[in-house]
Design a protein around this motif. Sequence first.
Motif, PDB file in Angstrom:
ATOM      1  N   TYR A 149       0.857  -1.189   0.000  1.00 43.71           N
ATOM      2  CA  TYR A 149       0.000   0.000   0.000  1.00 43.71           C
ATOM      3  C   TYR A 149       0.893   1.239   0.000  1.00 43.71           C
ATOM      4  O   TYR A 149       2.031   1.193   0.470  1.00 43.71           O
ATOM      5  CB  TYR A 149      -0.913  -0.002   1.229  1.00 43.71           C
ATOM      6  N   PHE A 150       0.356   2.352  -0.499  1.00 43.67           N
ATOM      7  CA  PHE A 150       1.158   3.561  -0.675  1.00 43.67           C
ATOM      8  C   PHE A 150       0.466   4.741  -0.017  1.00 43.67           C
ATOM      9  O   PHE A 150      -0.649   5.111  -0.382  1.00 43.67           O
ATOM     10  CB  PHE A 150       1.348   3.826  -2.176  1.00 43.67           C
ATOM     11  N   TYR A 151       1.139   5.352   0.960  1.00 44.88           N
ATOM     12  CA  TYR A 151       0.612   6.532   1.641  1.00 44.88           C
ATOM     13  C   TYR A 151       1.747   7.523   1.919  1.00 44.88           C
ATOM     14  O   TYR A 151       2.813   7.125   2.405  1.00 44.88           O
ATOM     15  CB  TYR A 151      -0.051   6.155   2.982  1.00 44.88           C
ATOM     16  N   ASP A 152       1.485   8.784   1.627  1.00 45.48           N
ATOM     17  CA  ASP A 152       2.413   9.868   1.950  1.00 45.48           C
ATOM     18  C   ASP A 152       3.835   9.580   1.467  1.00 45.48           C
ATOM     19  O   ASP A 152       4.813   9.807   2.183  1.00 45.48           O
ATOM     20  CB  ASP A 152       2.436  10.129   3.463  1.00 45.48           C
ATOM     21  N   GLY A 153       3.941   9.054   0.253  1.00 42.91           N
ATOM     22  CA  GLY A 153       5.246   8.799  -0.317  1.00 42.91           C
ATOM     23  C   GLY A 153       5.962   7.593   0.249  1.00 42.91           C
ATOM     24  O   GLY A 153       7.147   7.391  -0.007  1.00 42.91           O
ATOM     25  N   LEU A 170      -4.294   3.721  -7.017  1.00 44.36           N
ATOM     26  CA  LEU A 170      -3.057   4.481  -6.851  1.00 44.36           C
ATOM     27  C   LEU A 170      -2.916   5.493  -7.984  1.00 44.36           C
ATOM     28  O   LEU A 170      -3.384   5.268  -9.108  1.00 44.36           O
ATOM     29  CB  LEU A 170      -1.840   3.544  -6.869  1.00 44.36           C
ATOM     30  N   THR A 171      -2.276   6.616  -7.699  1.00 46.34           N
ATOM     31  CA  THR A 171      -1.985   7.592  -8.741  1.00 46.34           C
ATOM     32  C   THR A 171      -0.845   7.077  -9.614  1.00 46.34           C
ATOM     33  O   THR A 171      -0.137   6.133  -9.240  1.00 46.34           O
ATOM     34  CB  THR A 171      -1.583   8.937  -8.129  1.00 46.34           C
ATOM     35  N   LYS A 172      -0.640   7.696 -10.756  1.00 50.39           N
ATOM     36  CA  LYS A 172       0.447   7.287 -11.647  1.00 50.39           C
ATOM     37  C   LYS A 172       1.797   7.412 -10.955  1.00 50.39           C
ATOM     38  O   LYS A 172       2.664   6.550 -11.102  1.00 50.39           O
ATOM     39  CB  LYS A 172       0.429   8.134 -12.923  1.00 50.39           C
ATOM     40  N   GLN A 173       1.983   8.498 -10.198  1.00 49.08           N
ATOM     41  CA  GLN A 173       3.245   8.701  -9.500  1.00 49.08           C
ATOM     42  C   GLN A 173       3.462   7.649  -8.427  1.00 49.08           C
ATOM     43  O   GLN A 173       4.583   7.156  -8.227  1.00 49.08           O
ATOM     44  CB  GLN A 173       3.284  10.107  -8.870  1.00 49.08           C
ATOM     45  N   GLU A 174       2.401   7.272  -7.735  1.00 48.05           N
ATOM     46  CA  GLU A 174       2.515   6.237  -6.714  1.00 48.05           C
ATOM     47  C   GLU A 174       2.851   4.881  -7.339  1.00 48.05           C
ATOM     48  O   GLU A 174       3.643   4.110  -6.776  1.00 48.05           O
ATOM     49  CB  GLU A 174       1.198   6.143  -5.923  1.00 48.05           C
ATOM     50  N   ILE A 176       4.543   4.417 -10.096  1.00 49.65           N
ATOM     51  CA  ILE A 176       5.956   4.494 -10.500  1.00 49.65           C
ATOM     52  C   ILE A 176       6.865   4.227  -9.302  1.00 49.65           C
ATOM     53  O   ILE A 176       7.827   3.464  -9.377  1.00 49.65           O
ATOM     54  CB  ILE A 176       6.266   5.862 -11.122  1.00 49.65           C
ATOM     55  N   GLU A 177       6.560   4.872  -8.178  1.00 49.30           N
ATOM     56  CA  GLU A 177       7.377   4.703  -6.977  1.00 49.30           C
ATOM     57  C   GLU A 177       7.276   3.268  -6.454  1.00 49.30           C
ATOM     58  O   GLU A 177       8.273   2.687  -6.024  1.00 49.30           O
ATOM     59  CB  GLU A 177       6.937   5.687  -5.895  1.00 49.30           C
ATOM     60  N   TYR A 178       6.071   2.711  -6.486  1.00 46.37           N
ATOM     61  CA  TYR A 178       5.900   1.327  -6.047  1.00 46.37           C
ATOM     62  C   TYR A 178       6.746   0.387  -6.888  1.00 46.37           C
ATOM     63  O   TYR A 178       7.401  -0.519  -6.361  1.00 46.37           O
ATOM     64  CB  TYR A 178       4.435   0.903  -6.136  1.00 46.37           C
ATOM     65  N   LYS A 179       6.770   0.584  -8.199  1.00 50.07           N
ATOM     66  CA  LYS A 179       7.548  -0.285  -9.089  1.00 50.07           C
ATOM     67  C   LYS A 179       9.030  -0.208  -8.766  1.00 50.07           C
ATOM     68  O   LYS A 179       9.745  -1.216  -8.831  1.00 50.07           O
ATOM     69  CB  LYS A 179       7.289   0.091 -10.548  1.00 50.07           C
ATOM     70  N   LYS A 180       9.495   0.976  -8.397  1.00 50.28           N
ATOM     71  CA  LYS A 180      10.899   1.139  -8.004  1.00 50.28           C
ATOM     72  C   LYS A 180      11.194   0.312  -6.753  1.00 50.28           C
ATOM     73  O   LYS A 180      12.209  -0.388  -6.668  1.00 50.28           O
ATOM     74  CB  LYS A 180      11.220   2.616  -7.742  1.00 50.28           C
ATOM     75  N   VAL A 181      10.293   0.418  -5.766  1.00 49.97           N
ATOM     76  CA  VAL A 181      10.490  -0.312  -4.507  1.00 49.97           C
ATOM     77  C   VAL A 181      10.402  -1.813  -4.744  1.00 49.97           C
ATOM     78  O   VAL A 181      11.213  -2.591  -4.224  1.00 49.97           O
ATOM     79  CB  VAL A 181       9.443   0.123  -3.455  1.00 49.97           C
TER      80      VAL A 181
END
Length: 225
Positions: A149-153, A170-174, A176-181
């Motif tokens: 799950y993604f909250y507050d970066g 999730l937003t597009k930016q979230e 992208i960040e999730y895929k990195k993690v």
Amino acid sequence: MQEKILKLCRRLKKCSFDDVVQFTGFDENEVQNALDNLVSNDDLIFSGGVYSFYPETELREKRTKNISLMQQFHSDADLEIILKGFCLEIPIGKLKHFVKCQENCICKFHQLFRQKIYERQLEILLGNYSKSPKVARIGTFFEKQAFFYFYDGQVFVSDKPLRADKEKPLTKQEIIEYKKVYSFLKRVENHNINENYIYHRIAEMIWRRNKSFEELYFDLNSLIY
């Protein structure tokens, strides 16, 4: 095998050694070793010939007491080295030469550290999810599903999906960040053959990501003490 036995015990709530052997069909010696490990790791209680689970609140209290008890039998200097060694990811086989305790003792400390890290991030996740439910992204590690799950970066992990009637995507930016993690975690998995407590290890790796030693050390100190 150990994970399958744990799942069986969870379904049965309470069971005997013979129950586990009968339902799994595993070798008796292997079953006994697995059950002994689960009891040793506080995943199961063994009393009167019956295996069962700790109530969650009691388990958290037990693990907190375990840290306190372990601290009583080791000097402040040794505890400091163990804590710093964990933050620096120094292998236990090397760290043992700097403290007056055996590898299994250091390993216990590390397990408790990871448990604390996982429980804290899960508590924060549950608070965020209750206010604003979001859709989970599902990842697979050692054939086990992890729910992200993604909250507050920040990315959070749970061993089971959270449920709500309406969940926000999730937003597009979230994403992208999730895929990195997730890519980062898969690289870690490829270099780590130990699947025990995989959810705690995932939480630990997320906790470590992009943090300096000083940040990790300060945070773990505040978490443990």
